[in-house]
Design a protein around this motif. Sequence first.
Motif, PDB file in Angstrom:
ATOM      1  N   GLY A 140       7.872   4.626 -42.732  1.00  0.00           N
ATOM      2  CA  GLY A 140       6.755   5.336 -42.141  1.00  0.00           C
ATOM      3  C   GLY A 140       5.501   4.496 -42.082  1.00  0.00           C
ATOM      4  O   GLY A 140       5.451   3.381 -42.606  1.00  0.00           O
ATOM      5  N   PRO A 141       4.457   5.010 -41.428  1.00  0.00           N
ATOM      6  CA  PRO A 141       3.214   4.248 -41.262  1.00  0.00           C
ATOM      7  C   PRO A 141       2.478   4.092 -42.592  1.00  0.00           C
ATOM      8  O   PRO A 141       2.672   4.871 -43.535  1.00  0.00           O
ATOM      9  CB  PRO A 141       2.414   5.093 -40.274  1.00  0.00           C
ATOM     10  CG  PRO A 141       2.958   6.481 -40.432  1.00  0.00           C
ATOM     11  CD  PRO A 141       4.406   6.330 -40.776  1.00  0.00           C
ATOM     12  N   ALA A 142       1.628   3.076 -42.658  1.00  0.00           N
ATOM     13  CA  ALA A 142       0.797   2.872 -43.846  1.00  0.00           C
ATOM     14  C   ALA A 142      -0.171   4.039 -43.994  1.00  0.00           C
ATOM     15  O   ALA A 142      -0.705   4.553 -43.012  1.00  0.00           O
ATOM     16  CB  ALA A 142       0.036   1.563 -43.724  1.00  0.00           C
ATOM     17  N   GLU A 143      -0.402   4.460 -45.239  1.00  0.00           N
ATOM     18  CA  GLU A 143      -1.264   5.607 -45.487  1.00  0.00           C
ATOM     19  C   GLU A 143      -2.250   5.298 -46.607  1.00  0.00           C
ATOM     20  O   GLU A 143      -2.086   4.321 -47.356  1.00  0.00           O
ATOM     21  CB  GLU A 143      -0.421   6.836 -45.864  1.00  0.00           C
ATOM     22  CG  GLU A 143       0.522   7.298 -44.763  1.00  0.00           C
ATOM     23  CD  GLU A 143       1.388   8.472 -45.210  1.00  0.00           C
ATOM     24  OE1 GLU A 143       1.524   8.664 -46.442  1.00  0.00           O
ATOM     25  OE2 GLU A 143       1.926   9.177 -44.337  1.00  0.00           O
ATOM     26  N   GLY A 144      -3.248   6.144 -46.726  1.00  0.00           N
ATOM     27  CA  GLY A 144      -4.160   6.081 -47.847  1.00  0.00           C
ATOM     28  C   GLY A 144      -4.872   4.761 -47.984  1.00  0.00           C
ATOM     29  O   GLY A 144      -5.411   4.205 -47.021  1.00  0.00           O
ATOM     30  N   LEU A 145      -4.873   4.235 -49.217  1.00  0.00           N
ATOM     31  CA  LEU A 145      -5.592   3.005 -49.516  1.00  0.00           C
ATOM     32  C   LEU A 145      -5.076   1.837 -48.688  1.00  0.00           C
ATOM     33  O   LEU A 145      -5.872   1.036 -48.173  1.00  0.00           O
ATOM     34  CB  LEU A 145      -5.463   2.687 -51.011  1.00  0.00           C
ATOM     35  CG  LEU A 145      -6.079   1.364 -51.471  1.00  0.00           C
ATOM     36  CD1 LEU A 145      -7.582   1.337 -51.207  1.00  0.00           C
ATOM     37  CD2 LEU A 145      -5.784   1.136 -52.960  1.00  0.00           C
ATOM     38  N   LEU A 146      -3.755   1.711 -48.531  1.00  0.00           N
ATOM     39  CA  LEU A 146      -3.200   0.591 -47.771  1.00  0.00           C
ATOM     40  C   LEU A 146      -3.651   0.647 -46.313  1.00  0.00           C
ATOM     41  O   LEU A 146      -3.959  -0.394 -45.709  1.00  0.00           O
ATOM     42  CB  LEU A 146      -1.672   0.582 -47.857  1.00  0.00           C
ATOM     43  CG  LEU A 146      -1.087   0.214 -49.224  1.00  0.00           C
ATOM     44  CD1 LEU A 146       0.432   0.244 -49.175  1.00  0.00           C
ATOM     45  CD2 LEU A 146      -1.569  -1.155 -49.676  1.00  0.00           C
ATOM     46  N   ALA A 147      -3.680   1.833 -45.732  1.00  0.00           N
ATOM     47  CA  ALA A 147      -4.147   1.966 -44.351  1.00  0.00           C
ATOM     48  C   ALA A 147      -5.618   1.556 -44.237  1.00  0.00           C
ATOM     49  O   ALA A 147      -6.023   0.888 -43.274  1.00  0.00           O
ATOM     50  CB  ALA A 147      -3.958   3.398 -43.858  1.00  0.00           C
ATOM     51  N   GLU A 148      -6.423   1.929 -45.234  1.00  0.00           N
ATOM     52  CA  GLU A 148      -7.839   1.550 -45.233  1.00  0.00           C
ATOM     53  C   GLU A 148      -7.988   0.027 -45.304  1.00  0.00           C
ATOM     54  O   GLU A 148      -8.794  -0.571 -44.568  1.00  0.00           O
ATOM     55  CB  GLU A 148      -8.549   2.200 -46.423  1.00  0.00           C
ATOM     56  CG  GLU A 148     -10.029   1.865 -46.508  1.00  0.00           C
ATOM     57  CD  GLU A 148     -10.691   2.468 -47.746  1.00  0.00           C
ATOM     58  OE1 GLU A 148     -11.872   2.150 -47.989  1.00  0.00           O
ATOM     59  OE2 GLU A 148     -10.018   3.246 -48.474  1.00  0.00           O
ATOM     60  N   VAL A 149      -7.208  -0.591 -46.171  1.00  0.00           N
ATOM     61  CA  VAL A 149      -7.277  -2.046 -46.316  1.00  0.00           C
ATOM     62  C   VAL A 149      -6.863  -2.739 -45.021  1.00  0.00           C
ATOM     63  O   VAL A 149      -7.483  -3.704 -44.578  1.00  0.00           O
ATOM     64  CB  VAL A 149      -6.393  -2.512 -47.493  1.00  0.00           C
ATOM     65  CG1 VAL A 149      -6.298  -4.033 -47.530  1.00  0.00           C
ATOM     66  CG2 VAL A 149      -6.942  -1.982 -48.807  1.00  0.00           C
ATOM     67  N   ILE A 150      -5.801  -2.231 -44.388  1.00  0.00           N
ATOM     68  CA  ILE A 150      -5.326  -2.838 -43.137  1.00  0.00           C
ATOM     69  C   ILE A 150      -6.381  -2.719 -42.042  1.00  0.00           C
ATOM     70  O   ILE A 150      -6.638  -3.674 -41.299  1.00  0.00           O
ATOM     71  CB  ILE A 150      -3.997  -2.188 -42.707  1.00  0.00           C
ATOM     72  CG1 ILE A 150      -2.878  -2.587 -43.669  1.00  0.00           C
ATOM     73  CG2 ILE A 150      -3.643  -2.584 -41.266  1.00  0.00           C
ATOM     74  CD1 ILE A 150      -1.577  -1.847 -43.458  1.00  0.00           C
ATOM     75  N   ARG A 151      -7.029  -1.563 -41.954  1.00  0.00           N
ATOM     76  CA  ARG A 151      -8.078  -1.396 -40.936  1.00  0.00           C
ATOM     77  C   ARG A 151      -9.230  -2.369 -41.193  1.00  0.00           C
ATOM     78  O   ARG A 151      -9.766  -2.975 -40.258  1.00  0.00           O
ATOM     79  CB  ARG A 151      -8.569   0.054 -40.926  1.00  0.00           C
ATOM     80  CG  ARG A 151      -7.585   1.024 -40.282  1.00  0.00           C
ATOM     81  CD  ARG A 151      -8.238   2.379 -40.024  1.00  0.00           C
ATOM     82  NE  ARG A 151      -8.555   3.062 -41.270  1.00  0.00           N
ATOM     83  CZ  ARG A 151      -7.739   3.909 -41.897  1.00  0.00           C
ATOM     84  NH1 ARG A 151      -6.547   4.180 -41.384  1.00  0.00           N
ATOM     85  NH2 ARG A 151      -8.104   4.498 -43.024  1.00  0.00           N
ATOM     86  N   ASP A 152      -9.599  -2.525 -42.438  1.00  0.00           N
ATOM     87  CA  ASP A 152     -10.680  -3.461 -42.759  1.00  0.00           C
ATOM     88  C   ASP A 152     -10.241  -4.904 -42.502  1.00  0.00           C
ATOM     89  O   ASP A 152     -11.048  -5.737 -42.069  1.00  0.00           O
ATOM     90  CB  ASP A 152     -11.099  -3.300 -44.223  1.00  0.00           C
ATOM     91  CG  ASP A 152     -11.855  -1.999 -44.482  1.00  0.00           C
ATOM     92  OD1 ASP A 152     -12.401  -1.438 -43.512  1.00  0.00           O
ATOM     93  OD2 ASP A 152     -11.881  -1.544 -45.641  1.00  0.00           O
ATOM     94  N   LEU A 153      -8.998  -5.180 -42.768  1.00  0.00           N
ATOM     95  CA  LEU A 153      -8.474  -6.531 -42.512  1.00  0.00           C
ATOM     96  C   LEU A 153      -8.534  -6.852 -41.018  1.00  0.00           C
ATOM     97  O   LEU A 153      -8.907  -7.962 -40.614  1.00  0.00           O
ATOM     98  CB  LEU A 153      -7.030  -6.621 -43.019  1.00  0.00           C
ATOM     99  CG  LEU A 153      -6.283  -7.930 -42.812  1.00  0.00           C
ATOM    100  CD1 LEU A 153      -7.033  -9.102 -43.416  1.00  0.00           C
ATOM    101  CD2 LEU A 153      -4.883  -7.834 -43.421  1.00  0.00           C
ATOM    102  N   ASN A 154      -8.206  -5.884 -40.190  1.00  0.00           N
ATOM    103  CA  ASN A 154      -8.250  -6.102 -38.734  1.00  0.00           C
ATOM    104  C   ASN A 154      -9.673  -6.216 -38.206  1.00  0.00           C
ATOM    105  O   ASN A 154      -9.880  -6.737 -37.103  1.00  0.00           O
ATOM    106  CB  ASN A 154      -7.516  -4.971 -38.013  1.00  0.00           C
ATOM    107  CG  ASN A 154      -6.014  -5.037 -38.207  1.00  0.00           C
ATOM    108  OD1 ASN A 154      -5.464  -6.088 -38.535  1.00  0.00           O
ATOM    109  ND2 ASN A 154      -5.331  -3.916 -38.019  1.00  0.00           N
ATOM    110  N   ALA A 155     -10.626  -5.748 -38.968  1.00  0.00           N
ATOM    111  CA  ALA A 155     -12.032  -5.849 -38.562  1.00  0.00           C
ATOM    112  C   ALA A 155     -12.688  -7.110 -39.124  1.00  0.00           C
ATOM    113  O   ALA A 155     -13.909  -7.258 -39.049  1.00  0.00           O
ATOM    114  CB  ALA A 155     -12.800  -4.617 -39.041  1.00  0.00           C
TER     115      ALA A 155
END
Length: 528
Positions: A140-155
């Motif tokens: 499944g898709p990344a959720e929670g803290l990992l999703a937040e980290v990935i979004r920040d990584l892409n920014a």
Amino acid sequence: MKILTAAEMREVDRLTTARYRVPSLALMEAAGKSVSEFVQSRFLDFQRRRIVVLCGKGNNGGDGFVAARYLRGAGAKPRLLLLAELRDVKGDAGKNLKRWRKAASDLEVVRTSSEWQSLKPLLASADIIVDALLGTGARGPAEGLLAEVIRDLNARPARSAVVAVDIPSGLPADSGEVKGAVVRADFTVTFTAPKPGLLSGGGSACCGTVKVREIGSPPELVEEIGKGRLRWIDAREVSEFSLHRKPDGHKGDYGHALIVAGSVGKSGAAILASWAALRAGAGLVTVATPEPVLPVIASHTPEVMTEPLAATTAGTVSERCLEGSLFATLLKGKRALAIGPGLSTHVGTQQFIRSIVGRRSVPVILDADGLSAFAGRATELSHPDGMLCVTPHPGEMARLVGCTAQEVQAHRVEVALKAASDWNAIVVLKGHSTVVAAPDGNAFVNSTGNPGMGTAGTGDVLTGVLAGITAQFPDAPWWRVLAFGVYLHGLAGDIAYAESGGAPLMASDLIHALPRAYQRFYAELGRG
């Protein structure tokens, strides 16, 4: 090599341990070491770079621990962030976490969003970020803290480079369908074999440059376990074409390619294609071109022969060339016909193209303006002899199959395979990770090529390379011959791109690099 699904990859790993007695811990060690070696080779001043390694709790994180340890041993000072509780890191990953802590006491454990916010500035200052958060086993898709980290990584700032371990975190290994947060990497170092998600759906855009590294699983095991018909073109895959020329060989042994190309104002396309065909190794190359254009082409490459074709008032090929036996005579003794570069979309010229393709007697490579002749009438491409290769870029493919370029890009392999089946032709769908699809359902995805090749004329060079390679190897399966041509073209582009320091290329740079591409190909196979 075969491209493996996540389940097939797990089975390969299992059998590598059970059958070949390679411990899973040794596989993880080799995987992490290969990531470190890639960073060291790609960033020559890596010791002075600010490196951040982001690790999850699973085996992907374990690979990251190993990579960080090797980078530290090579003189770098990586910052390691664990996005999980220490107690949740188990098995081989847990063992490698202990090794890291023994080698270097510094470790940042991030368990909450607030803890992450205090460390997020590390991304802004990092030169290299290693993504080892989630691997092919993620569900499944990344959720929670990992999703937040990935979004920040892409920014992150554009100055930093992201190296994904095995697969960009959050990307489904089998579908490549981008849902939710997915890391957008500049490079992906994947292990043993590529996974479909790296090459299909939106996955290709998330992976950057994909590098496959062997970590201990025997190649024959990959062939045994993989059930799909999608393959990765690397040097080993096309090794059958690495034969050196025989001492008593002559130009007649290496085939004669005919290239129908050019028009007034577009003579360069014919020059590039014919020059590339010679550099690719054809024994003889003839360019058939409108009479007003012939002197320009003849004066550029003296080794290329020329034949004048009747011209329209616009300086393009005229339908009058179809009268009598002129063109049949031109085709006599040829092993390959490339048609399209620079021919123009003049109505009469387009009719000439359709007529020639419909009555072909040798393998035909159809490109550029040759493809435009079949826009809205692609069913006319179908022919029982199967001796046709079409080489569209995504926009050309969209016009041929009646969809958008975005739809083509989202389903590159599927679109290419369907078109190959519908047209009984080999489809070379150009672009990042070029696809070579055959009517029988076999397909290749290319491992070579780079963004610097996105410039005018590189497609004309590919057409020439495919014609030259086709002329040389008349007895080999044609779809494999074409796969080799695509690989060689991309390899020449990679050599030229490295020499330019990553600056955009000119198409002629690829032609100049073709001899070195052959040399590197031979060297990689130990046959230099």
